[in-house]
Design a protein around this motif. Structure first.
Motif, mmCIF file in Angstrom:
data_model
loop_
_atom_site.group_PDB
_atom_site.id
_atom_site.type_symbol
_atom_site.label_atom_id
_atom_site.label_comp_id
_atom_site.label_asym_id
_atom_site.label_seq_id
_atom_site.Cartn_x
_atom_site.Cartn_y
_atom_site.Cartn_z
ATOM 1 N N MET A 180 51.604 24.013 81.766
ATOM 2 C CA MET A 180 52.855 23.485 82.272
ATOM 3 C C MET A 180 54.003 24.254 81.639
ATOM 4 S SD MET A 180 54.524 19.659 82.057
ATOM 5 C CE MET A 180 52.924 18.909 81.993
ATOM 6 N N VAL A 181 54.945 24.688 82.481
ATOM 7 C CA VAL A 181 56.113 25.436 82.020
ATOM 8 C C VAL A 181 57.349 24.909 82.745
ATOM 9 C CG1 VAL A 181 54.797 27.545 81.503
ATOM 10 C CG2 VAL A 181 55.822 27.239 83.782
ATOM 11 N N ALA A 182 58.517 25.328 82.277
ATOM 12 C CA ALA A 182 59.763 24.994 82.971
ATOM 13 C C ALA A 182 59.936 25.930 84.161
ATOM 14 C CB ALA A 182 60.942 25.135 82.015
ATOM 15 N N ARG A 219 51.235 13.393 82.975
ATOM 16 C CA ARG A 219 51.828 14.172 81.877
ATOM 17 C C ARG A 219 53.046 14.945 82.359
ATOM 18 N NH1 ARG A 219 48.211 17.707 77.705
ATOM 19 N NH2 ARG A 219 49.649 17.536 75.980
ATOM 20 N N GLN A 220 52.945 15.474 83.568
ATOM 21 C CA GLN A 220 54.064 16.206 84.155
ATOM 22 C C GLN A 220 55.255 15.270 84.352
ATOM 23 O OE1 GLN A 220 53.308 17.674 88.158
ATOM 24 N NE2 GLN A 220 54.297 19.588 87.618
ATOM 25 N N GLN A 221 55.012 14.073 84.871
ATOM 26 C CA GLN A 221 56.094 13.117 85.115
ATOM 27 C C GLN A 221 56.747 12.666 83.821
ATOM 28 O OE1 GLN A 221 57.199 12.595 88.182
ATOM 29 N NE2 GLN A 221 55.571 13.945 88.854
ATOM 30 N N GLU A 222 55.967 12.578 82.748
ATOM 31 C CA GLU A 222 56.481 12.085 81.471
ATOM 32 C C GLU A 222 57.195 13.166 80.664
ATOM 33 O OE1 GLU A 222 52.846 10.661 79.822
ATOM 34 O OE2 GLU A 222 52.774 8.905 81.146
ATOM 35 N N SER A 223 57.166 14.394 81.150
ATOM 36 C CA SER A 223 57.723 15.512 80.385
ATOM 37 C C SER A 223 59.245 15.548 80.370
ATOM 38 C CB SER A 223 57.208 16.846 80.939
ATOM 39 O OG SER A 223 55.840 16.948 80.691
ATOM 40 N N GLY A 224 59.879 14.857 81.293
ATOM 41 C CA GLY A 224 61.343 14.901 81.351
ATOM 42 C C GLY A 224 61.820 16.240 81.901
ATOM 43 N N THR A 225 63.071 16.582 81.597
ATOM 44 C CA THR A 225 63.663 17.822 82.087
ATOM 45 C C THR A 225 63.566 18.886 81.006
ATOM 46 O OG1 THR A 225 65.195 16.580 83.464
ATOM 47 C CG2 THR A 225 65.745 18.881 83.037
ATOM 48 N N PRO A 226 62.748 19.912 81.208
ATOM 49 C CA PRO A 226 62.608 20.948 80.179
ATOM 50 C C PRO A 226 63.795 21.916 80.186
ATOM 51 C CG PRO A 226 61.247 21.497 82.065
ATOM 52 C CD PRO A 226 61.892 20.172 82.374
ATOM 53 N N ARG A 227 64.036 22.537 79.067
ATOM 54 C CA ARG A 227 65.075 23.564 78.976
ATOM 55 C C ARG A 227 64.569 24.825 79.666
ATOM 56 N NH1 ARG A 227 65.647 27.815 75.798
ATOM 57 N NH2 ARG A 227 67.718 28.612 75.328
ATOM 58 N N PHE A 228 65.395 25.409 80.537
ATOM 59 C CA PHE A 228 65.031 26.658 81.195
ATOM 60 C C PHE A 228 65.860 27.772 80.561
ATOM 61 C CE2 PHE A 228 62.972 28.972 84.513
ATOM 62 C CZ PHE A 228 63.811 30.026 84.792
ATOM 63 N N GLY A 229 65.296 28.423 79.568
ATOM 64 C CA GLY A 229 66.013 29.488 78.883
ATOM 65 C C GLY A 229 65.150 30.719 78.740
ATOM 66 N N ARG A 230 65.804 31.853 78.663
ATOM 67 C CA ARG A 230 65.077 33.115 78.522
ATOM 68 C C ARG A 230 64.418 33.184 77.150
ATOM 69 N NH1 ARG A 230 66.811 38.691 80.739
ATOM 70 N NH2 ARG A 230 65.020 39.923 80.104
ATOM 71 N N PRO A 231 63.124 33.450 77.116
ATOM 72 C CA PRO A 231 62.458 33.587 75.820
ATOM 73 C C PRO A 231 62.829 34.911 75.152
ATOM 74 C CG PRO A 231 60.905 34.008 77.594
ATOM 75 C CD PRO A 231 62.205 33.599 78.239
ATOM 76 N N THR A 232 62.646 34.964 73.856
ATOM 77 C CA THR A 232 62.901 36.194 73.114
ATOM 78 C C THR A 232 61.854 37.230 73.492
ATOM 79 O OG1 THR A 232 63.768 34.894 71.295
ATOM 80 C CG2 THR A 232 63.150 37.161 70.798
ATOM 81 N N GLY A 233 62.294 38.451 73.731
ATOM 82 C CA GLY A 233 61.357 39.522 74.052
ATOM 83 C C GLY A 233 61.552 40.062 75.453
ATOM 84 N N ASP A 234 60.556 40.831 75.880
ATOM 85 C CA ASP A 234 60.597 41.556 77.148
ATOM 86 C C ASP A 234 59.996 40.707 78.267
ATOM 87 O OD1 ASP A 234 60.709 43.529 79.065
ATOM 88 O OD2 ASP A 234 58.860 44.500 78.402
ATOM 89 N N TRP A 235 60.807 39.814 78.847
ATOM 90 C CA TRP A 235 60.333 38.907 79.892
ATOM 91 C C TRP A 235 61.207 39.053 81.126
ATOM 92 C CZ3 TRP A 235 55.796 36.794 78.722
ATOM 93 C CH2 TRP A 235 55.448 36.685 77.376
#
Length: 199
Positions: free
Chosen positions: A165-167, A111-127
């Protein structure tokens, strides 16, 4: 930038993450050199973002990560907490979860291999940007179940941590990787520096 640096990362693209250094796995900062092995296939590669006791220099690293093919500095978006029990917990935005772990390590690797390249962006909120290590394993069936047990992850049952799984940003590349997540950790002190160091 070394693992011990706690400076805030304002531009992840300029961080120097992913630089290759000749430190062997399990010793100090840097990246374990990756050797090519014809027996490795994409289906057997599993990447795990670690941010606490599984990092190099901490008490669970040697026992659970000694077989790692490579270890590289990396970051994720989230909130980091120091729990009173003496270890950390990572909270991530629900919107950043790409998949949830199962009790089948090979299926999770695929599943990880099939995920492709995820977008790495800041989420909305206090992160915050959370500093840790991207650990690459080549035998998920051997390496992942003991870590799942350590983290109290029980698919379909009551779990201490969830594996999701996360970016992950490693160098200049966004990579899908598994990590252990605790939604809204209770009784924890937020680590606003984004890097857990045992007090």
């Amino acid at each position: 930038m070394n693992i011990g640096d706690t400076a805030k990362l304002t531009n992840p693209q300029d961080s120097g993450f992913g630089r290759t250094e000749s430190a062997p796995a399990g010793r100090g900062p840097g990246t374990a050199r990756v050797s090519t092995n014809p027996e490795d296939t994409p289906e057997t590669i599993l990447r795990l973002f670690v941010y606490g006791t599984l990092k190099r220099g901490y008490w669970n690293h040697q026992r659970f990560c000694a077989q790692a093919r490579s270890i590289e500095p990396a970051v994720v978006w989230g909130r980091l907490f120091h729990l009173h029990a003496g270890f950390p917990a990572l909270e991530v935005s629900e919107g950043l979860v790409l998949a949830r772990g199962t009790d089948d390590p090979l299926a999770d690797a695929r599943r990880q291999q099939e995920s492709g390249t995820p977008r790495f962006g800041r989420p909305t909120g206090d992160w915050d940007l959370i500093y840790g290590e991207l650990v690459t394993f080549t035998d998920p069936q051997r390496d992942l179940p003991p870590i799942d047990r350590l983290e109290g992850f029980r698919p379909g049952g009551h779990s201490m941590y969830q594996r999701v799984m996360v970016a992950v940003l490693c160098g200049r590349t966004s990579i899908p990787a598994w990590t252990y997540w605790m939604p809204c950790p209770a009784y924890g002190e937020r680590v606003t520096e984004g890097q857990w160091i045992y007090p």
